[in-house]
Scaffold this motif. Sequence first.
Motif, PDB file in Angstrom:
ATOM      1  N   MET A   1       0.804  -1.576   0.560  1.00  0.00           N
ATOM      2  CA  MET A   1      -0.124  -0.117   0.139  1.00  0.00           C
ATOM      3  C   MET A   1       1.235   0.947  -0.261  1.00  0.00           C
ATOM      4  SD  MET A   1      -3.186   1.058   0.075  1.00  0.00           S
ATOM      5  CE  MET A   1      -4.016   0.634   1.141  1.00  0.00           C
ATOM      6  N   ARG A   2       1.688   1.076   0.361  1.00  0.00           N
ATOM      7  CA  ARG A   2       2.791   2.526   0.576  1.00  0.00           C
ATOM      8  C   ARG A   2       3.218   2.942  -0.698  1.00  0.00           C
ATOM      9  NH1 ARG A   2       7.317   2.371   3.768  1.00  0.00           N
ATOM     10  NH2 ARG A   2       7.473   4.596   3.402  1.00  0.00           N
ATOM     11  N   PHE A   3       3.386   1.825  -1.754  1.00  0.00           N
ATOM     12  CA  PHE A   3       4.425   1.871  -2.661  1.00  0.00           C
ATOM     13  C   PHE A   3       2.905   3.097  -3.574  1.00  0.00           C
ATOM     14  CE2 PHE A   3       4.450   0.288  -7.278  1.00  0.00           C
ATOM     15  CZ  PHE A   3       5.964   0.968  -7.638  1.00  0.00           C
ATOM     16  N   LEU A   4       1.708   1.915  -3.795  1.00  0.00           N
ATOM     17  CA  LEU A   4       1.081   2.934  -4.005  1.00  0.00           C
ATOM     18  C   LEU A   4       0.495   4.046  -4.108  1.00  0.00           C
ATOM     19  CD1 LEU A   4      -1.572  -0.182  -4.612  1.00  0.00           C
ATOM     20  CD2 LEU A   4      -0.354   0.774  -6.572  1.00  0.00           C
ATOM     21  N   ALA A   5       0.519   4.230  -3.081  1.00  0.00           N
ATOM     22  CA  ALA A   5       0.550   5.388  -2.462  1.00  0.00           C
ATOM     23  C   ALA A   5       1.591   6.508  -3.215  1.00  0.00           C
ATOM     24  CB  ALA A   5       0.455   5.446  -0.624  1.00  0.00           C
ATOM     25  N   SER A   6       3.120   6.144  -3.312  1.00  0.00           N
ATOM     26  CA  SER A   6       3.737   7.420  -3.390  1.00  0.00           C
ATOM     27  C   SER A   6       4.120   7.176  -4.720  1.00  0.00           C
ATOM     28  CB  SER A   6       5.020   6.381  -2.797  1.00  0.00           C
ATOM     29  OG  SER A   6       5.264   6.255  -0.814  1.00  0.00           O
ATOM     30  N   LEU A   7       3.388   5.698  -4.986  1.00  0.00           N
ATOM     31  CA  LEU A   7       3.243   5.974  -7.039  1.00  0.00           C
ATOM     32  C   LEU A   7       1.915   6.824  -6.776  1.00  0.00           C
ATOM     33  CD1 LEU A   7       4.240   5.312  -9.934  1.00  0.00           C
ATOM     34  CD2 LEU A   7       2.701   3.618  -9.745  1.00  0.00           C
ATOM     35  N   ALA A   8       0.884   7.199  -6.043  1.00  0.00           N
ATOM     36  CA  ALA A   8      -0.635   8.295  -6.174  1.00  0.00           C
ATOM     37  C   ALA A   8       0.200   9.422  -6.424  1.00  0.00           C
ATOM     38  CB  ALA A   8      -1.690   7.813  -5.068  1.00  0.00           C
ATOM     39  N   VAL A   9       0.766   9.630  -4.615  1.00  0.00           N
ATOM     40  CA  VAL A   9       1.528  10.606  -5.290  1.00  0.00           C
ATOM     41  C   VAL A   9       1.984  11.237  -5.989  1.00  0.00           C
ATOM     42  CG1 VAL A   9       3.004  12.602  -3.321  1.00  0.00           C
ATOM     43  CG2 VAL A   9       1.280  11.196  -2.717  1.00  0.00           C
ATOM     44  N   ILE A  10       3.283  10.702  -7.161  1.00  0.00           N
ATOM     45  CA  ILE A  10       4.168  11.218  -7.350  1.00  0.00           C
ATOM     46  C   ILE A  10       3.307  11.353  -8.604  1.00  0.00           C
ATOM     47  CG2 ILE A  10       5.199   9.959  -9.218  1.00  0.00           C
ATOM     48  CD1 ILE A  10       7.153   8.365  -6.810  1.00  0.00           C
ATOM     49  N   ILE A  11       2.495  10.985  -9.203  1.00  0.00           N
ATOM     50  CA  ILE A  11       1.408  11.510 -10.565  1.00  0.00           C
ATOM     51  C   ILE A  11       0.968  12.106 -10.429  1.00  0.00           C
ATOM     52  CG2 ILE A  11      -0.644  10.837 -11.336  1.00  0.00           C
ATOM     53  CD1 ILE A  11       0.061   7.714 -10.795  1.00  0.00           C
ATOM     54  N   VAL A  12       0.047  12.719  -8.274  1.00  0.00           N
ATOM     55  CA  VAL A  12      -0.338  13.604  -8.817  1.00  0.00           C
ATOM     56  C   VAL A  12       0.891  15.275  -8.975  1.00  0.00           C
ATOM     57  CG1 VAL A  12      -1.637  15.275  -6.815  1.00  0.00           C
ATOM     58  CG2 VAL A  12      -2.066  13.411  -7.232  1.00  0.00           C
ATOM     59  N   SER A  13       1.827  15.228  -8.543  1.00  0.00           N
ATOM     60  CA  SER A  13       2.987  16.011  -8.033  1.00  0.00           C
ATOM     61  C   SER A  13       3.392  16.219  -9.584  1.00  0.00           C
ATOM     62  CB  SER A  13       4.426  15.458  -7.326  1.00  0.00           C
ATOM     63  OG  SER A  13       4.982  15.995  -7.449  1.00  0.00           O
ATOM     64  N   VAL A  14       3.467  15.528 -10.370  1.00  0.00           N
ATOM     65  CA  VAL A  14       3.969  15.302 -12.232  1.00  0.00           C
ATOM     66  C   VAL A  14       2.509  16.199 -12.475  1.00  0.00           C
ATOM     67  CG1 VAL A  14       4.344  14.362 -14.542  1.00  0.00           C
ATOM     68  CG2 VAL A  14       5.511  12.929 -12.339  1.00  0.00           C
ATOM     69  N   LEU A  15       1.151  15.792 -12.153  1.00  0.00           N
ATOM     70  CA  LEU A  15       0.287  16.630 -13.141  1.00  0.00           C
ATOM     71  C   LEU A  15       0.248  17.856 -12.518  1.00  0.00           C
ATOM     72  CD1 LEU A  15      -3.316  14.317 -12.052  1.00  0.00           C
ATOM     73  CD2 LEU A  15      -2.159  14.429 -14.473  1.00  0.00           C
ATOM     74  N   HIS A  16       0.952  18.159 -11.249  1.00  0.00           N
ATOM     75  CA  HIS A  16       1.217  19.632 -10.897  1.00  0.00           C
ATOM     76  C   HIS A  16       2.069  20.476 -12.093  1.00  0.00           C
ATOM     77  CE1 HIS A  16      -2.465  20.191  -8.761  1.00  0.00           C
ATOM     78  NE2 HIS A  16      -2.462  19.427  -8.185  1.00  0.00           N
ATOM     79  N   PHE A  17       3.071  19.750 -12.376  1.00  0.00           N
ATOM     80  CA  PHE A  17       4.076  20.629 -12.699  1.00  0.00           C
ATOM     81  C   PHE A  17       3.586  20.617 -13.930  1.00  0.00           C
ATOM     82  CE2 PHE A  17       7.143  18.548  -9.115  1.00  0.00           C
ATOM     83  CZ  PHE A  17       7.768  20.241  -8.525  1.00  0.00           C
ATOM     84  N   GLY A  18       2.591  19.855 -15.029  1.00  0.00           N
ATOM     85  CA  GLY A  18       2.256  19.985 -16.259  1.00  0.00           C
ATOM     86  C   GLY A  18       1.039  21.145 -15.854  1.00  0.00           C
ATOM     87  N   PHE A  19       0.584  21.413 -14.699  1.00  0.00           N
ATOM     88  CA  PHE A  19      -0.461  22.458 -14.738  1.00  0.00           C
ATOM     89  C   PHE A  19       0.600  23.839 -14.802  1.00  0.00           C
ATOM     90  CE2 PHE A  19      -3.418  19.353 -12.708  1.00  0.00           C
ATOM     91  CZ  PHE A  19      -3.895  19.240 -13.733  1.00  0.00           C
ATOM     92  N   LEU A  20       1.323  24.019 -14.515  1.00  0.00           N
ATOM     93  CA  LEU A  20       2.128  24.788 -14.150  1.00  0.00           C
ATOM     94  C   LEU A  20       2.853  24.581 -15.512  1.00  0.00           C
ATOM     95  CD1 LEU A  20       5.394  25.167 -12.242  1.00  0.00           C
ATOM     96  CD2 LEU A  20       6.334  25.230 -14.663  1.00  0.00           C
ATOM     97  N   ALA A  21       3.611  23.816 -16.591  1.00  0.00           N
ATOM     98  CA  ALA A  21       3.775  24.077 -17.875  1.00  0.00           C
ATOM     99  C   ALA A  21       3.209  24.918 -18.305  1.00  0.00           C
ATOM    100  CB  ALA A  21       4.549  23.158 -18.335  1.00  0.00           C
ATOM    101  N   LEU A  22       1.483  23.976 -18.446  1.00  0.00           N
ATOM    102  CA  LEU A  22       0.519  24.934 -19.498  1.00  0.00           C
ATOM    103  C   LEU A  22      -0.037  26.382 -19.017  1.00  0.00           C
ATOM    104  CD1 LEU A  22      -1.313  23.922 -21.739  1.00  0.00           C
ATOM    105  CD2 LEU A  22      -2.970  22.692 -19.765  1.00  0.00           C
ATOM    106  N   GLU A  23       0.465  26.657 -17.745  1.00  0.00           N
ATOM    107  CA  GLU A  23      -0.523  27.471 -17.324  1.00  0.00           C
ATOM    108  C   GLU A  23       0.590  29.205 -17.360  1.00  0.00           C
ATOM    109  OE1 GLU A  23      -4.109  26.149 -14.640  1.00  0.00           O
ATOM    110  OE2 GLU A  23      -1.969  26.871 -14.018  1.00  0.00           O
ATOM    111  N   MET A  24       2.357  28.130 -17.019  1.00  0.00           N
ATOM    112  CA  MET A  24       2.908  29.892 -17.655  1.00  0.00           C
ATOM    113  C   MET A  24       3.849  29.794 -18.678  1.00  0.00           C
ATOM    114  SD  MET A  24       4.859  29.224 -13.702  1.00  0.00           S
ATOM    115  CE  MET A  24       5.633  30.692 -13.989  1.00  0.00           C
ATOM    116  N   PHE A  25       3.713  28.660 -20.229  1.00  0.00           N
ATOM    117  CA  PHE A  25       4.509  28.839 -20.676  1.00  0.00           C
ATOM    118  C   PHE A  25       3.843  28.440 -22.272  1.00  0.00           C
ATOM    119  CE2 PHE A  25       7.047  26.926 -17.284  1.00  0.00           C
ATOM    120  CZ  PHE A  25       8.005  28.211 -17.326  1.00  0.00           C
TER     121      PHE A  25
END
Length: 124
Positions: A1-25
């Motif tokens: 479960m810890r692995f899945l939780a960490s993976l999900a958090v990484i996915i959400v983090s990557v999504l937010h960096f994607g939103f950053l790129a979309l909105e800033m650049f």
Amino acid sequence: MRFLASLAVIIVSVLHFGFLALEMFFWDQPLGRDVFAMTPEQSAQTAVLAANQGLYNGFLGAGLLWGLIARKKDVIIFFLSCAIIAGVFGALTAKPTILLIQAAPAAIALGLAIFARDRRSETS
């Protein structure tokens, strides 16, 4: 479960960096205009606001990575909660699909993070 939780958090983090790129650049580019269904005039008029919004999304992504690296469950829970609140607000005020794109992945990650076992509690 810890692995899945960490993976999900990484996915959400990557999504937010994607939103950053979309909105800033890419906001005032064809990609940004297509994603948000804007005219060139609309994207030009709102580009500074979008860049600011993108910066905040970057902070959410960075906060999630910080929580993972530092192994701070409370930090992860805080930033996932912020992402959910931002997603719900965005869905209500800007575009309903933000609920699925931003809030839902963060809610799933939050559920996994809350129920993931902490190694420190297993050894005590």
